[in-house]
Design a protein around this motif. Structure first.
Motif, PDB file in Angstrom:
ATOM      1  N   LEU A 165     -45.443 109.164  -9.265  1.00  0.00           N
ATOM      2  CA  LEU A 165     -45.058 107.515  -9.491  1.00  0.00           C
ATOM      3  C   LEU A 165     -44.304 107.487 -10.802  1.00  0.00           C
ATOM      4  O   LEU A 165     -43.192 106.609 -10.797  1.00  0.00           O
ATOM      5  N   MET A 193     -47.891  99.337 -12.514  1.00  0.00           N
ATOM      6  CA  MET A 193     -48.325  99.586 -11.247  1.00  0.00           C
ATOM      7  C   MET A 193     -47.979  98.451 -10.405  1.00  0.00           C
ATOM      8  O   MET A 193     -48.696  97.826  -9.566  1.00  0.00           O
ATOM      9  N   GLY A 194     -46.664  98.309 -10.412  1.00  0.00           N
ATOM     10  CA  GLY A 194     -46.036  97.532  -9.385  1.00  0.00           C
ATOM     11  C   GLY A 194     -45.908  95.993  -9.615  1.00  0.00           C
ATOM     12  O   GLY A 194     -44.934  95.067  -8.874  1.00  0.00           O
ATOM     13  N   TRP A 207     -42.882 100.547 -10.201  1.00  0.00           N
ATOM     14  CA  TRP A 207     -44.291 101.150 -10.489  1.00  0.00           C
ATOM     15  C   TRP A 207     -44.588 100.855 -11.994  1.00  0.00           C
ATOM     16  O   TRP A 207     -45.485 100.548 -12.373  1.00  0.00           O
ATOM     17  N   ILE A 223     -52.947 101.819  -4.689  1.00  0.00           N
ATOM     18  CA  ILE A 223     -51.636 102.334  -4.606  1.00  0.00           C
ATOM     19  C   ILE A 223     -51.087 102.671  -2.998  1.00  0.00           C
ATOM     20  O   ILE A 223     -50.045 102.419  -2.837  1.00  0.00           O
ATOM     21  N   GLU A 258     -47.970 100.950  -1.326  1.00  0.00           N
ATOM     22  CA  GLU A 258     -46.884 101.879  -0.486  1.00  0.00           C
ATOM     23  C   GLU A 258     -46.759 101.485   1.026  1.00  0.00           C
ATOM     24  O   GLU A 258     -45.549 101.339   1.377  1.00  0.00           O
ATOM     25  N   LEU A 316     -43.794  96.615  -3.124  1.00  0.00           N
ATOM     26  CA  LEU A 316     -43.145  96.467  -4.192  1.00  0.00           C
ATOM     27  C   LEU A 316     -41.881  95.683  -4.047  1.00  0.00           C
ATOM     28  O   LEU A 316     -41.534  94.750  -5.121  1.00  0.00           O
TER      29      LEU A 316
END
Ligand SMILES: Cc1ncc(COP(=O)(O)O)c(C=O)c1O
Length: 410
Positions: free
Chosen positions: A102, A237-238, A243, A309, A313, A318
């Motif tokens: 990432l 972390m988004g 990310w 995560i 995804e 995101l």
């Protein structure tokens, strides 16, 4: 005998009373006692429902009780709950590999797994002390920065009220104004080991530096041989729709940092933090035996992070964070409410800047109306909701702000 599972019954008032007799007053009186959560909602002990627009302070990326996260944690706990760091576990290895992916980290990069943002920053601090050991005693951090409350992380945190009761703190840290490349340039020298900077300052009220700033910080640190440490504990972390916040062109300008720290949203609510050291140069600094942790890299925490995560995804969160955040900021600003001076942010890290210092009162009114928000400065309401928030749910808060009186008294 103590209860294995404490009874969930009891009113907010009864639990608050017991809290006051059992816990330190470190956080002040609790606003409510929460017993349950589902998606972006939480319920208090009196059965009242709230839309959680704070997400445990930028933590509950998937909301509450997400079935995939819950199942991943339960499965790992039922398979292998904990091992010492004398041993490896597959989830730990997979998490480190995923973070490197990432981060687009170059060859030689490595991860250190910790339990919190503060601990990730402590590890970063120790790493920077190994950089040209002795010859670079100075560290530069930013005014209004927040990096945590343990003694090392606190030495990098700017707020006097947090620091002064605990002085003397570890020495060597100097502060320069955030977003001011010229001030940093004036402070740099061959004796600076590292510059610590949040790509977006969260606790300071969601402050985004001017475009080109981080690129200038990167150029200055490289020119002087200092490390660039990005604290993405809140912005990573988004949370901002990428990310890492530095991956936005208008924030990071394409830089490659030396160290990035993350936590908060990483485990979706399960405690886990991480340090990513970019390239062999940084990754080699914290060598064998020079740092340690009992729980860091725990199989369950690692499984929680991998599941979080994975869902982000799988579900394209995101893009959702970016779109919803942009729509929400525009909707809140578009109210032209006299109480709202400005709305700023990136993705779902948002500040509603008020025209006067009534943020604590507005947060109280919000709670009464069924919204959890945070007055992170006297004039700033911070929103950091779960990424699964829908536009319809976000709209209910826009309606709440629209209905606020023109004048709120503190
Ligand atoms: C930028 C930043 N760094 C570090 C921390 C500390 O993280 P933790 O509370 O997980 O120790 C925070 C928490 O608010 C933060 O926002």
């Amino acid at each position: 005998m103590s209860e294995v599972m404490p009874a969930q019954s009891g009113s907010v008032a009864a639990w608050t009373e017991r809290y006051g007799h059992a816990l330190m007053d470190t956080f002040g009186p609790p606003q409510r006692v929460l017993v349950r959560g589902e998606g972006p909602y939480v319920w208090d002990a009196d059965g009242k429902r709230y839309l959680d627009l704070l997400g445990g302070i930028a933590v509950n990326a998937l909301g509450h009780a997400h079935p995939t996260l819950t199942a991943a944690i339960a499965a790992q706990l039922g398979t292998l709950g904990h091992v010492s760091n004398f041993f490896a576990s597959p989830t730990q290895v997979a998490l480190a590999e995923t973070l490197l992916r990432l981060a687009d980290a170059p060859a030689g990069s490595r991860v250190f797994l910790a339990n919190s943002g503060t601990e990730a920053n402590e590890a970063a601090l120790k790493l920077t002390r190994r950089h040209s050991a002795g010859a670079r005693p100075r560290l530069i951090a930013m005014e209004h920065a927040f990096h945590g409350r343990t003694m090392g992380a606190l030495s990098l945190t700017h707020k006097a009220a947090y620091r002064e009761p605990f002085e003397p703190l570890p020495p060597g840290v100097e502060f320069v104004p955030y977003g001011d490349a010229a001030a940093l340039e004036a402070a740099m020298g061959p004796d600076v080991a590292a510059v610590f900077v949040e790509p977006i300052q969260g606790e300071a009220g969601v402050q985004i530096p001017p475009p080109g700033y981080l690129a200038a910080v990167r150029e200055l640190t490289a020119r002087h041989g200092a490390l660039l440490v990005l604290d993405e504990v809140q912005s990573g972390m988004g949370r901002t729709g990428r990310w890492f916040a530095y991956q936005h062109e208008h924030i990071g300008g394409g830089i490659i940092p030396d160290v990035v720290t993350v936590a908060k949203g990483l485990g979706g609510g399960f405690p886990v933090g991480a340090l990513i050291a970019y390239g062999e140069h940084a990754a080699g600094l914290l060598g064998r035996g020079q740092h340690g942790t009992t729980f860091g890299g725990n199989p369950v925490a690692s499984a929680a992070a991998l599941a979080t995560i994975g869902v982000i995804e799988r579900d394209g969160l995101l893009a959702h964070v970016s779109q919803l955040g942009a729509w929400w900021r525009a909707s809140l600003a578009g109210l032209h409410h006299p109480l709202v001076a400005a709305v700023r942010g990136e993705g779902l890290l948002i500040a509603v800047e008020l025209a006067s210092a009534v943020a604590p009162r507005v947060a109280e009114l919000a709670l009464e109306a069924g919204f959890v928000v945070n007055p992170c400065t006297p004039t700033t309401i911070r929103l950091a909701p779960p990424y699964v928030l829908t536009q319809g749910q976000a709209q209910t808060f826009v309606d709440f702000v629209a209905g606020l009186p023109v004048e709120v008294t503190a």
